[in-house]
Design a protein around this motif. Structure first.
Motif, PDB file in Angstrom:
ATOM      1  N   ALA A 272      -2.827   7.562  -5.024  1.00  0.00           N
ATOM      2  CA  ALA A 272      -2.994   7.975  -3.634  1.00  0.00           C
ATOM      3  C   ALA A 272      -2.851   9.495  -3.509  1.00  0.00           C
TER       4      ALA A 272
ATOM      5  N   ARG B 107       0.843  -1.197   0.000  1.00  0.00           N
ATOM      6  CA  ARG B 107       0.000   0.000   0.000  1.00  0.00           C
ATOM      7  C   ARG B 107       0.876   1.244   0.000  1.00  0.00           C
TER       8      ARG B 107
ATOM      9  N   GLU C  31      -0.291  11.424   2.979  1.00  0.00           N
ATOM     10  CA  GLU C  31      -1.020  12.206   3.981  1.00  0.00           C
ATOM     11  C   GLU C  31      -0.505  13.630   3.987  1.00  0.00           C
TER      12      GLU C  31
ATOM     13  N   GLU D 209      -5.668  11.899   4.679  1.00  0.00           N
ATOM     14  CA  GLU D 209      -4.798  10.801   4.270  1.00  0.00           C
ATOM     15  C   GLU D 209      -5.512   9.923   3.257  1.00  0.00           C
TER      16      GLU D 209
ATOM     17  N   LYS E  58       0.868   5.215   0.680  1.00  0.00           N
ATOM     18  CA  LYS E  58       0.061   6.113   1.499  1.00  0.00           C
ATOM     19  C   LYS E  58       0.546   7.550   1.345  1.00  0.00           C
TER      20      LYS E  58
ATOM     21  N   ASP F  62      -4.746   6.126   0.767  1.00  0.00           N
ATOM     22  CA  ASP F  62      -3.824   5.065   0.372  1.00  0.00           C
ATOM     23  C   ASP F  62      -4.369   4.315  -0.836  1.00  0.00           C
TER      24      ASP F  62
END
Length: 107
Positions: A73, A47, A51, A64, A49, A66
């Motif tokens: 993302a 994954r 943010e 955030e 991610k 993912d």
């Protein structure tokens, strides 16, 4: 505006840095009171991610997202942030409008 992009278990290449800053420029155009932006890009197993914490006067907006693809993302994070900023801006406008409505006119 101060932009800080960091990576956890990922190297932040100039291409990624440019992509993130272009996405954030689109969001920040809507709102002038942004003091700083902190973006963290990380990889956790499969994954990717992304943010972001957006510091505005009186509030911090955190989003955030993912996905399996880092660019997807980042896109999702920018869309979420855009909605949050517009919501905050609308609340500020309503608050200012209500304050003006409740002022007592001078005699």
């Amino acid at each position: 505006m101060n932009l800080n992009i960091t990576g956890h278990h990922i190297e932040v290449t100039p291409a990624i840095r440019d992509y993130v800053s272009s996405k954030l420029d689109r969001v920040i155009r809507h709102f002038d009171n942004v003091t700083s932006v902190a973006v963290i890009l990380s990889v956790e197993k499969l994954r990717q991610k992304a943010e972001v914490t957006l510091h505005v006067r009186g509030k911090d907006i955190f989003v955030e997202s993912d996905d399996a693809d880092l660019y997807a993302a980042i896109d999702a994070m920018a869309d979420k942030l855009d909605r949050q900023v517009q919501k905050y801006k609308q609340k500020q406008a309503e608050h200012n409008h209500d304050a003006l409505k409740h002022q007592v006119p001078e005699a």
